[in-house]
Write a protein that holds these residues in place. Structure first.
Motif, PDB file in Angstrom:
ATOM      1  N   GLU A  19      77.287 -35.062 -19.349  1.00  0.00           N
ATOM      2  CA  GLU A  19      78.166 -35.084 -18.165  1.00  0.00           C
ATOM      3  C   GLU A  19      79.068 -33.851 -18.075  1.00  0.00           C
ATOM      4  OE1 GLU A  19      82.254 -37.359 -19.512  1.00  0.00           O
ATOM      5  OE2 GLU A  19      81.159 -38.062 -17.791  1.00  0.00           O
ATOM      6  N   THR A  20      79.116 -33.045 -19.155  1.00  0.00           N
ATOM      7  CA  THR A  20      80.026 -31.892 -19.153  1.00  0.00           C
ATOM      8  C   THR A  20      79.363 -30.676 -18.528  1.00  0.00           C
ATOM      9  OG1 THR A  20      81.014 -32.703 -21.198  1.00  0.00           O
ATOM     10  CG2 THR A  20      81.454 -30.417 -20.614  1.00  0.00           C
ATOM     11  N   TYR A  30      87.188 -28.486 -20.439  1.00  0.00           N
ATOM     12  CA  TYR A  30      86.163 -29.453 -20.837  1.00  0.00           C
ATOM     13  C   TYR A  30      86.121 -29.561 -22.356  1.00  0.00           C
ATOM     14  CZ  TYR A  30      83.850 -24.877 -20.747  1.00  0.00           C
ATOM     15  OH  TYR A  30      83.558 -23.554 -20.903  1.00  0.00           O
ATOM     16  N   HIS A  90      83.797 -42.033 -10.625  1.00  0.00           N
ATOM     17  CA  HIS A  90      83.465 -40.607 -10.551  1.00  0.00           C
ATOM     18  C   HIS A  90      84.633 -39.778  -9.994  1.00  0.00           C
ATOM     19  CE1 HIS A  90      81.386 -36.950  -9.870  1.00  0.00           C
ATOM     20  NE2 HIS A  90      81.329 -37.071  -8.569  1.00  0.00           N
ATOM     21  N   GLU A 140      86.653 -39.058 -16.972  1.00  0.00           N
ATOM     22  CA  GLU A 140      85.368 -38.609 -17.527  1.00  0.00           C
ATOM     23  C   GLU A 140      84.828 -39.650 -18.503  1.00  0.00           C
ATOM     24  OE1 GLU A 140      86.369 -34.003 -18.157  1.00  0.00           O
ATOM     25  OE2 GLU A 140      87.940 -35.489 -18.390  1.00  0.00           O
TER      26      GLU A 140
END
Lengths: 227, 259
Positions: free
Chosen positions: A61-62, A70, B235, B239
């Motif tokens: 997902e990163t 991140y 979303h 995260e």
């Protein structure tokens, strides 16, 4: 963990951490690579691959896009790979603690990358008058400072994480009360949920992608049942 | 001037200069910061080419070009190769400084958005999912590493080499080259292929990792569907890795306390 192992893991963390942004971005810093290499170096490549694949599911997902903040998966995967490869993986809780250690390191690693960017900014500001005069030496000095700082960052992050997390992980695994099946199931459910969510996030705007995903899922489940 | 003529007219650089530029390209983000972003990285990559300006390193042309090329710049790191190639040619052909600066500014947007879609949101997840599928099908550590690193870097190195070449060939007319079908349609095709691979890879990888807990596979699949639906709903707000961290920390505490 012997001092030699600690040194080797720290060096790996520095080299692999450098790959995330500074040099050469060949993706040796992806969890499935970094953790596997760490496992190989510590004598248990299969353990490294197992924890690397689990972390890779989460890292899907990163998107390492420019200025965004991140998690730093490179050094974190070295830590995760080392924590798992140094413990017999049949021990309940070993995988949970390795993944947890890697996630915590990735979180702190993201913050250290922000600090390095601020450091690079301070160095660049100091050299701006010289840059304005067109000095090639100034440019090389700024790049060298950045790459060196990032190498040191990855190394220190990995060393500190290992010094803090190895004894903690050892103690937690020693006290673990749940059976191996449930422990493994919870880790994989968490990782697979993130991966499936990431797949939706990445591809839901692509025309037809959901049908490709469902088609792939049918193939994957058929292969699974055929075993 | 046609693209063919542009090739013929291009000044030449020695091979060792190109090798040096390429190696420096790999470190284009070494000093990434919030003030200049990739600016000094672009100056760093161009420096070996700029030494060929009249007067060499001590000349006014070199200094003027270095000052211009080390200012603010932003793009996808792999596609900065396009900028480096075209800016090197513009400087060596003595294009007017104002025109070079405007061209340099105009490159930032397209090279950033195209690269992010093609590489970060396309090629990288595609290669990750392929490696996970191989892992799920039983591939060993060396095979998984070779599949992922080999395939990813064919794209990575290929894109950098193509970028330098197309930038140098077209100089400040490089915009036409950015309409290349691979850059325009590639992200969509790669995304579809990656979505297909995701469907194949997820159950297979899950099955291999869960090994001792295979009897709980049904529950895990249900939890995965529920978790993914929750993450899709959340979303942009949180995260997934943070939720995974919280869930696993709580689970580890429970596993120790419930003793």
């Amino acid at each position: 963990m012997t001092p030699e192992q600690l040194f080797t893991i720290g060096l790996l963390g520095a080299i692999i951490g450098l790959d995330v942004v500074s040099f050469p971005q060949a993706m040796i810093s992806r969890p499935i690579v970094a953790a596997t290499i760490t496992g190989m170096v510590l004598g248990d490549a299969a353990a490294g691959l197992l924890v690397g694949a689990t972390l890779e599911l989460i890292a899907l997902e990163t998107l390492p896009v420019g200025a965004s903040r991140y998690p730093e998966w490179g050094s974190a995967s070295v830590v995760g790979g080392a924590l798992f490869a140094m413990r017999p993986n049949v021990m309940p809780g070993a995988l949970t603690m390795a993944v947890l250690g890697a996630l915590a390191t990735a979180w702190v690693g993201g913050w250290t990358m922000y600090v390095i960017r601020r450091f690079n900014g301070a160095i660049a500001r100091r050299w701006i008058p010289t840059l304005g005069l067109g000095s090639g030496r100034a440019v090389i000095a700024i790049q060298t400072a950045g790459i060196t700082a990032d190498f040191v960052r990855g190394g220190i992050l990995t060393l500190v994480a290992m010094l803090a997390l190895d004894p903690l992980s050892r103690a937690m695994v020693g006290l673990w009360s749940l059976d191996a099946r449930l422990s493994r199931a919870v880790v994989i459910a968490a990782a697979a949920s993130v991966a499936a969510g990431a797949t939706w996030k990445l591809f839901h705007n692509t025309p037809g992608a959901r049908w490709y995903f469902l088609g792939g899922l049918a193939i994957g489940l058929a292969l699974l049942m055929a075993r | 001037m046609s693209a063919r003529a542009a090739v013929v007219d291009a000044p030449s650089l020695p091979v060792h200069t190109w090798v040096e530029i390429f190696i420096r390209q790999l470190a284009v983000q070494a000093s990434w910061n919030y003030e200049l972003l990739l600016g000094t990285g672009i100056g760093f990559c161009l420096e070996p080419a700029l030494r060929h300006l009249p007067g060499g390193r001590e000349g006014d042309a070199y200094r003027g070009a270095m000052a211009r090329q080390s200012a603010y710049f932003n793009a996808h790191p792999y596609l900065t190769a396009v900028a480096v190639g075209s800016l090197a040619r513009a400087e060596l052909e003595h294009a007017p400084p104002g025109q070079i600066e405007r061209f340099r500014t105009a490159l930032c947007g397209p090279l950033g958005s195209v690269g992010d879609r093609l590489v970060w949101a396309g090629w990288l997840p595609f290669c990750s999912l392929l490696a996970l599928a191989a892992f799920g099908l039983g591939a060993g550590p060396v095979a998984v590493l070779l599949i992922f690193l080999g395939l990813y870097n064919v794209g990575h190195i290929g894109l950098r080499v193509w970028g330098l070449r197309v930038g140098w060939t077209h100089g400040m007319r490089v915009a036409a080259a950015l309409a290349n079908p691979v850059l325009r349609h590639g992200p969509t095709y790669i995304a579809r292929a990656a979505a297909l691979l995701a469907g194949v890879a997820l159950p297979l990888a899950l099955d291999r990792i869960i090994e001792p807990g295979r009897t709980l596979l049904g529950g895990v699949l249900l939890a995965t569907v529920g978790g993914a639906a929750l993450l899709a709903r959340l979303h942009g707000r949180i995260e997934g890795w943070r939720i995974a961290l919280g869930v696993l920390a709580a689970f580890a505490l429970y596993a120790v306390v419930a003793r």
